[in-house]
Write an enzyme that holds these catalytic residues in place. Sequence first.
Site, PDB file in Angstrom:
ATOM      1  N   GLU A  93       0.730  -1.196  -0.311  1.00 22.08           N
ATOM      2  CA  GLU A  93       0.178  -0.341   0.014  1.00 22.08           C
ATOM      3  C   GLU A  93       0.435   1.651   0.038  1.00 22.08           C
ATOM      4  OE1 GLU A  93      -2.884   0.231   3.386  1.00 22.08           O
ATOM      5  OE2 GLU A  93      -3.272   2.119   3.190  1.00 22.08           O
ATOM      6  N   LYS A 152      -2.668  -1.997  -3.502  1.00 16.81           N
ATOM      7  CA  LYS A 152      -4.037  -1.117  -2.935  1.00 16.81           C
ATOM      8  C   LYS A 152      -3.468   0.244  -2.722  1.00 16.81           C
ATOM      9  CE  LYS A 152      -6.324  -0.405   2.013  1.00 16.81           C
ATOM     10  NZ  LYS A 152      -6.970  -0.878   2.643  1.00 16.81           N
TER      11      LYS A 152
END
Length: 338
Positions: A178, A220
């Site tokens: 992420e 992500k």
Amino acid sequence: MDTIGQLHQTIERLTSPGRGILAADESYPTITKRLADHGIESTEENRRFYRSLLASTPGIGEYVGGIIFFEETLGQKNDDGVRIPEACEQNHIVPGIKVDKGLVELAGSPGDKVTQGLDNLGDRLDGYVEQGARFTKWRNVYAITDRTPSRQAIDANAEVLARYAAIAQSRGMVPIVEPEVLLDGNHDIERCAEVTEAAQTAVFDALRRHNVKLEYIILKPNMVLPGQDNPRPSVETCAEYTLQVLRRTVPAAVPSINFLSGGQTAEEATAHLNAMNQADGAKPWVLSFSYSRALQNPVQAAWKGDPANKADAQQAFLKRARLNSMARQGQYSPDMEA
Ligand code: 13P
């Protein structure tokens, strides 16, 4: 099963048709803030009750393939005395765990942050596997200002994210990678696109350097949007900018891209995901969700900290998850909100 077999099985479950991921992995300060917004106190019992309410929502496994938890939750039990990771499995959901240890200032680079948590990570992961977790998350952040993120922030963050991903895969755990470019600020959408492209390019270079198997990660990312203080262009424009950056940076070997919501409203996050899935052009990955706020805000609003509202809260979760599942298939329309 060997680690590749484990990675394969988990990625299949997380990316199966119609499903996305719920992030319910807020650290103590963050969950305290989120619950306080709804007048709810962040006690251990409230956190246990709330997160087991999410995990045991009847039927939620049709729309949510995985839930990311915070460490505390892995050791807690639901009202029936079932450990929460086990309750997830019973509901056809893979339990996961946020493993980074949060942000510190990046020395020598004023205004930039770097994520910590690599020390002893392998040993910690062995413990999380024992507790039932099968995938992991690590979040980097990049704030946009006139001077940030710096080149060294982009490189340093990419390096730790790749080292984390390599360690997770060595333990048979699928890493969610992420790199979050924050929504705060008054920059325009081009600036967000430029920073997101730079951050993701560095991340994929580093993943390659560290021999991370791209077939077994989930990216992500943030969506490409102008800063929060600026008006939003159309949903379709944001979708096009986001897709352009992803096409330039994310190899086709990556099976799934699960967006964070980043401070968008629940409806905006769903509409943007839907627009990307409806857009023409190359999209060699699944485009799905890994929202925290955009899934949980309506749930917390319905729950209000009162156990009597459990069924209403679960209905709110089911509704939001179902609409995002539609968006993941490009079949959402705003009139479904009614
Ligand atoms: P939001 O969807 O609220 O941005 O949270 C996603 C997340 O898990 C951030 O790490």
